[in-house]
Design a protein around this motif. Sequence first.
Motif, mmCIF file in Angstrom:
data_model
loop_
_atom_site.group_PDB
_atom_site.id
_atom_site.type_symbol
_atom_site.label_atom_id
_atom_site.label_comp_id
_atom_site.label_asym_id
_atom_site.label_seq_id
_atom_site.Cartn_x
_atom_site.Cartn_y
_atom_site.Cartn_z
ATOM 1 N N ILE A 274 4.139 6.502 4.986
ATOM 2 C CA ILE A 274 3.598 5.202 5.385
ATOM 3 C C ILE A 274 2.228 5.389 6.024
ATOM 4 C CG2 ILE A 274 3.983 3.144 6.795
ATOM 5 C CD1 ILE A 274 6.990 3.827 6.665
ATOM 6 N N ARG A 275 1.256 4.628 5.509
ATOM 7 C CA ARG A 275 -0.091 4.683 6.069
ATOM 8 C C ARG A 275 -0.629 3.264 6.034
ATOM 9 N NH1 ARG A 275 -3.985 8.677 3.077
ATOM 10 N NH2 ARG A 275 -3.135 7.521 1.353
ATOM 11 N N ASP A 276 -0.933 2.709 7.186
ATOM 12 C CA ASP A 276 -1.370 1.314 7.275
ATOM 13 C C ASP A 276 -0.386 0.409 6.550
ATOM 14 O OD1 ASP A 276 -3.501 1.974 8.806
ATOM 15 O OD2 ASP A 276 -4.915 2.086 7.153
ATOM 16 N N THR A 277 -0.913 -0.324 5.559
ATOM 17 C CA THR A 277 -0.036 -1.267 4.875
ATOM 18 C C THR A 277 0.605 -0.638 3.646
ATOM 19 O OG1 THR A 277 -1.980 -2.016 3.713
ATOM 20 C CG2 THR A 277 -1.280 -3.323 5.612
ATOM 21 N N GLU A 278 0.222 0.604 3.343
ATOM 22 C CA GLU A 278 0.741 1.203 2.116
ATOM 23 C C GLU A 278 1.932 2.097 2.384
ATOM 24 O OE1 GLU A 278 -2.504 3.234 0.255
ATOM 25 O OE2 GLU A 278 -3.770 1.446 0.493
ATOM 26 N N HIS A 279 2.858 2.101 1.436
ATOM 27 C CA HIS A 279 3.944 3.062 1.550
ATOM 28 C C HIS A 279 4.379 3.561 0.187
ATOM 29 C CE1 HIS A 279 6.933 -0.163 0.648
ATOM 30 N NE2 HIS A 279 6.064 -0.911 1.297
ATOM 31 N N GLN A 280 4.761 4.830 0.154
ATOM 32 C CA GLN A 280 5.129 5.474 -1.098
ATOM 33 C C GLN A 280 6.482 6.143 -0.903
ATOM 34 O OE1 GLN A 280 3.246 5.817 -4.100
ATOM 35 N NE2 GLN A 280 5.126 6.777 -4.861
ATOM 36 N N THR A 281 7.395 5.895 -1.839
ATOM 37 C CA THR A 281 8.735 6.474 -1.711
ATOM 38 C C THR A 281 8.782 7.877 -2.299
ATOM 39 O OG1 THR A 281 9.625 4.261 -1.955
ATOM 40 C CG2 THR A 281 11.174 6.073 -2.226
#
Length: 425
Positions: free
Chosen positions: A97-104
């Motif tokens: 999770i970074r700022d508004t972005e997230h990667q599974t």
Amino acid sequence: MVLVLFFLPLAFVLSAEASRVLELSDKFLEIRKDSGHWLVMFYAPWCGHCKRLEPVYAHVAQALYRTSINVGKVDCTRFSSLATEFSVRSFPTIKYIRDTEHQTFTGDRTKEEIVSFALRMAGPPIQDIKQSEKLQSLIMSNQLFFLYIGEKEGSLWDSYYYGASKLQPYSFFYAANVGVAKLYSNASQLPSLSVYKEGKQYTYIDTIIESQADFATINESVYKWLNEERFETFQKVTRGNINQILQTKKYIVMAVVEENKLFQISKEMEEFRDRIKAITLKKRDKYHKHFQFGWIGSPELANSIAMSVLPLPYLLVLNSTTNHHYIPEDEPSQLTEEAIDLFLEQIFNQSAPAYGGNSLPVNLYRTYFEARTTLGEMWWGNPVLTTLLFGLPLGFLSLIIYSVCCADIMDAEEEEEQLLHKKEE
Ligand SMILES: *[C@@H]1O[C@H](CO)[C@@H](O)[C@H](O)[C@H]1NC(C)=O
Ligand SMILES: *[C@@H]1O[C@H](CO)[C@@H](O)[C@H](O)[C@H]1NC(C)=O
Ligand SMILES: *[C@@H]1O[C@H](CO)[C@@H](O)[C@H](O)[C@H]1NC(C)=O
Ligand SMILES: *[C@@H]1O[C@H](CO)[C@@H](O)[C@H](O)[C@H]1NC(C)=O
């Protein structure tokens, strides 16, 4: 450290020094925008896979301790708003999770895989290599990576950048200038794009760029190349990467053997796997365009593709677009180089008998096969738990039915199955 102090009043730190994993609360939603990079595990206390991940995750936190990445976890039964916000659909889920972005994270849940994922996500899509020593140690590590050499401009660079942004969760992408890289590359022109794997270097041949094609064409060609080259020539296939391997849209040829919990394989199966591997490496040029080779150490995964329990070891070929599969009639010991050549040619010209596929009856049968094996083995593994779970209220029941029936075949749980095999031994 400032960050940790800031968190203390909001959340309590679980055995702080020992684990270095911060227990997050729903306050995380308010502060995540200004708090840098996070690796977060979403879990539920009742979930067995979460419990098994716990020690691995503690090691991950340890390994990331000296980086800028914060490592946390969330109990989703207490803070369900977090699960909703990050669209968590199963447990455990790990997200960057970074700022508004997230990667599974979708790979295998080992320390190495999770740490690599976090390190890839922490940087830009393409990381700069500024010293030859760094490049040399990367090559020595035998890890697969991509390297661009030359000025960072033009169609090849832009396409590489696009591709790398898309594939950042799965592979390492680097760039270096000529001075740094010249000793370690035998690409004949600049700029060049190469992949390093198995101690070799394979370079992207940009015939398209020379033919003055438009950017979209080059972009597509580079992406296709990156997508295909990001696997070893003889790749280990697991639940964590099979969906990615299917993206190559090639035929997937797999030697199916059985690994025990210590990743050991019996002599006979090892001999089979190594024979297939030797053929694969020898015939790379012939087959690389249409076939991706590899091996599977968990027969359950292969059996659920073949929809039957086959005697080990065996060879399984999967058409990645239609999901049809092929199995040679020969005994494994008779699968010589010539026999495999013939078999693959017959698959390629579509004269070999194909099984399975994606039709509705086949999918229903696969669901049935999966449900039977999973439930059966769940019962074997832990009758009390199974009864208990099925005795629970409707909400839970539908959750379980959902996870049994609707899960992608490749996502099906495996631990219960291993338990069964242990009992049989
Ligand atoms: C140089 O290129 C050849 C193929 O042209 C390849 O086999 C070889 O591995 C390359 N060298 C290095 C250092 O990778
Ligand atoms: C280039 O390829 C990437 C990855 O497939 C894609 O996301 C992007 O939209 C493409 N760009 C152009 C201009 O075609
Ligand atoms: C899979 O099957 C389809 C339909 O028969 C065929 O067009 C395709 O070339 C096959 N191969 C792969 C790798 O998808
Ligand atoms: C397919 O390939 C096999 C093996 O090379 C060959 O024997 C067979 O005649 C081919 N079939 C067709 C329809 O081309």
